[in-house]
Design an enzyme around this catalytic site. Sequence first.
Site, short mmCIF file in Angstrom:
data_model
loop_
_atom_site.label_atom_id
_atom_site.label_comp_id
_atom_site.label_asym_id
_atom_site.label_seq_id
_atom_site.Cartn_x
_atom_site.Cartn_y
_atom_site.Cartn_z
N VAL A 114 0.83 -1.20 0.00
CA VAL A 114 0.00 0.00 0.00
C VAL A 114 0.87 1.26 0.00
O VAL A 114 0.64 2.18 -0.79
CB VAL A 114 -0.96 -0.02 1.22
CG1 VAL A 114 -1.61 1.32 1.43
CG2 VAL A 114 -2.02 -1.09 1.00
N THR A 169 -5.26 -0.52 7.71
CA THR A 169 -6.59 -0.96 8.15
C THR A 169 -6.52 -1.25 9.65
O THR A 169 -5.71 -2.07 10.08
CB THR A 169 -6.97 -2.25 7.39
OG1 THR A 169 -6.89 -1.97 5.99
CG2 THR A 169 -8.38 -2.71 7.74
N LEU A 210 -7.39 -0.62 -2.58
CA LEU A 210 -6.78 -1.21 -3.79
C LEU A 210 -6.71 -2.72 -3.68
O LEU A 210 -6.67 -3.29 -2.58
CB LEU A 210 -5.38 -0.63 -4.02
CG LEU A 210 -4.25 -0.87 -3.01
CD1 LEU A 210 -3.66 -2.26 -3.10
CD2 LEU A 210 -3.17 0.16 -3.20
N LEU A 245 -18.97 -13.51 -6.68
CA LEU A 245 -19.87 -14.66 -6.55
C LEU A 245 -19.18 -15.94 -7.05
O LEU A 245 -19.86 -16.93 -7.28
CB LEU A 245 -21.16 -14.41 -7.35
CG LEU A 245 -22.06 -13.26 -6.87
CD1 LEU A 245 -23.29 -13.15 -7.75
CD2 LEU A 245 -22.50 -13.48 -5.41
N ALA A 273 -17.35 -19.25 -6.75
CA ALA A 273 -16.99 -20.27 -5.75
C ALA A 273 -15.56 -20.73 -6.03
O ALA A 273 -15.06 -20.61 -7.14
CB ALA A 273 -17.95 -21.45 -5.86
N GLY A 292 -7.86 -15.73 0.50
CA GLY A 292 -6.62 -15.63 1.27
C GLY A 292 -6.12 -14.21 1.16
O GLY A 292 -6.92 -13.28 1.00
N CYS A 320 -5.48 -9.31 3.44
CA CYS A 320 -6.56 -8.45 3.95
C CYS A 320 -7.77 -9.20 4.46
O CYS A 320 -8.10 -9.12 5.64
CB CYS A 320 -6.97 -7.45 2.88
SG CYS A 320 -5.68 -6.25 2.55
N LYS A 335 -7.53 -11.47 7.77
CA LYS A 335 -7.22 -10.74 9.01
C LYS A 335 -8.28 -9.69 9.31
O LYS A 335 -8.55 -9.40 10.48
CB LYS A 335 -5.81 -10.14 8.95
CG LYS A 335 -5.72 -8.82 8.24
CD LYS A 335 -4.38 -8.15 8.46
CE LYS A 335 -4.22 -6.92 7.58
NZ LYS A 335 -5.18 -5.85 7.82
N ARG A 368 0.38 -14.56 1.42
CA ARG A 368 -0.13 -14.53 2.79
C ARG A 368 -1.50 -15.22 2.85
O ARG A 368 -2.41 -14.86 2.12
CB ARG A 368 -0.22 -13.07 3.29
CG ARG A 368 1.17 -12.50 3.56
CD ARG A 368 1.11 -11.05 3.99
NE ARG A 368 1.06 -10.13 2.87
CZ ARG A 368 1.19 -8.80 2.99
NH1 ARG A 368 1.37 -8.25 4.16
NH2 ARG A 368 1.15 -8.02 1.93
P1 NAD Z 1 3.22 -4.78 3.95
O1 NAD Z 1 3.55 -5.78 4.97
O2 NAD Z 1 3.40 -5.10 2.50
O3 NAD Z 1 4.07 -3.44 4.21
C1 NAD Z 1 4.19 -2.85 5.46
C2 NAD Z 1 5.56 -2.15 5.51
O4 NAD Z 1 5.64 -1.35 6.68
C3 NAD Z 1 6.74 -3.13 5.57
O5 NAD Z 1 7.63 -2.85 4.53
C4 NAD Z 1 7.37 -2.86 6.94
O6 NAD Z 1 8.76 -3.04 6.95
C5 NAD Z 1 6.99 -1.40 7.16
N1 NAD Z 1 7.00 -0.95 8.55
C6 NAD Z 1 6.56 -1.60 9.66
N2 NAD Z 1 6.71 -0.82 10.75
C7 NAD Z 1 7.25 0.36 10.32
C8 NAD Z 1 7.62 1.56 10.95
N3 NAD Z 1 7.44 1.74 12.28
N4 NAD Z 1 8.15 2.56 10.21
C9 NAD Z 1 8.33 2.40 8.88
N5 NAD Z 1 7.98 1.28 8.21
C10 NAD Z 1 7.44 0.27 8.92
O7 NAD Z 1 1.74 -4.32 4.24
P2 NAD Z 1 0.61 -3.86 3.19
O8 NAD Z 1 0.06 -5.04 2.50
O9 NAD Z 1 1.13 -2.71 2.40
O10 NAD Z 1 -0.51 -3.35 4.20
C11 NAD Z 1 -0.38 -2.13 4.91
C12 NAD Z 1 -1.74 -1.78 5.49
O11 NAD Z 1 -2.67 -1.53 4.43
C13 NAD Z 1 -2.37 -2.91 6.32
O12 NAD Z 1 -3.09 -2.34 7.37
C14 NAD Z 1 -3.32 -3.58 5.33
O13 NAD Z 1 -4.39 -4.20 5.96
C15 NAD Z 1 -3.79 -2.39 4.52
N6 NAD Z 1 -4.23 -2.72 3.16
C16 NAD Z 1 -3.54 -3.62 2.41
C17 NAD Z 1 -3.96 -3.90 1.11
C18 NAD Z 1 -3.22 -4.90 0.26
O14 NAD Z 1 -3.78 -5.31 -0.75
N7 NAD Z 1 -2.02 -5.31 0.61
C19 NAD Z 1 -5.08 -3.25 0.58
C20 NAD Z 1 -5.75 -2.32 1.38
C21 NAD Z 1 -5.31 -2.06 2.67
#
Ligand code: NAD
Length: 438
Positions: A11, A121, A156, A256, A258, A263, A266, A269, A333
Amino acid sequence: MKITIIGSGYVGLVAGACFADLGNEVVCLDIDSEKIEKLKRSIIPIYEPGLGDVVKRNVRERRLGFTTDRQKAIEHGDIIFIAVGTPSKEDGSVDLQYIESAAKDIGNYMQDYKVIVDKSTVPVGTAHKLMELIRHSQSAKNKKISFDLASNPEFLREGEAIKDFMNPDRIVIGVESEKAKEIMIGLYKGIERTGRPILITDIKSAEMIKYASNSMLATRISFMNEIANLCEKVGADVKMVAEGIGLDTRIGPRFLQAGIGYGGSCFPKDVRGLIDCGKQNSINFEILEAVNWVNEKQKKSLMPKIKKLIPDLKDKKIAVWGLAFKPKTDDMREAPSIAIINELQKLGAKVTAFDPEAEETARRIFRDIEYAKTPFDAVKGCNALVIATEWDEFRYLDKQKIKDLLAEPNIIDGRNIYDPKEMKKLGFNYIGVGRGLW
Ligand code: NAD
């Protein structure tokens, strides 16, 4: 505008690259120095179509930079996005350690007014806790600098991230100050221009919208998987059923399909997170407990089908196509492929896997599996082919060649990418999900 993104994962990196592409000056911060070193050399640590080009262009034009230096990064942005991970803990509650640590850093290093935007999130109420943490770490340094906090959840989809970020169904902004609202609307002008609606809410409602959206989508998936399981008992075809349901404009055709369960980083969790948020507030979220439970069950639903075709799996060779939790990503994941391969190995089968992008990720997860360079190489001499991810390239492969290469013509298709009648005609023992009696 000057923007800092804390957390340069899926993100954060996409948001940073896209905001830079809209003309902003963006610094992306991460605690993972290996990731930042790669990004500085324009090596993208994840597979996401189109992301590399956007990153390279904006680095070249000096609107996008990467750092591990918290102070430098936090001083840079007038707007600071937090996009760190919020994984599940063992008990299903949300692990807020990364976001709390980011908030403390902001409090420590900020020198002037900032809009701090939570894009991760999080459970409802987290933004207000972060405000407290920021104030607390400021006062530990004898500072009192004003700031506003906003919630701007991200919707996204991996594999479509750039398109979704630049052309979202909606932009949700939870704010509680006029100043922050103006700044946030200004920031998103470039995207709103394309006709995308901006919904302004209070902070808690914005946090809730994200959890509720993902939980609703997960509910549709688990519901259709239960319908598919019943289709298999009564001899109906879930694809036709989905089409028939989806033509109802109150329902619509999406989500919809099946399959073998959802997984990714997002849905699993976030469903667990909303269940836990309910618990914290004396609400027993029974519907989501069921969604979660059905999904866990569905991930293993191919096993009886595989065993029907190959009763004794010991030393049998099984090809698995698709390891990523969905196509167009290398993210594994909570991917259903993990549950399937673990079960196959437990029963003594030898697995050869193929995934166009996720092999490197898979090597960190599995032991004792072989990786093939092509889908055809994977099936060579195997007793069955299991399809776990619906990569487009699997859809139109030469089926006769697949049959010739397999030792036995068994296909167990967890994503319903083939037509059972055609497969039967070609001489396969083919079992999909919810496609009639098997
Ligand atoms: P990710 O694990 O790919 O990336 C998280 C990054 O944050 C890692 O690179 C980690 O090293 C870094 N990080 C952790 N602690 C830190 C700190 N204190 N300072 C600086 N960097 C730090 O995670 P993601 O998939 O990008 O998800 C991020 C958030 O967005 C989550 O809450 C997720 O639920 C939400 N989200 C994800 C998606 C998706 O499709 N991946 C979509 C929408 C929302």
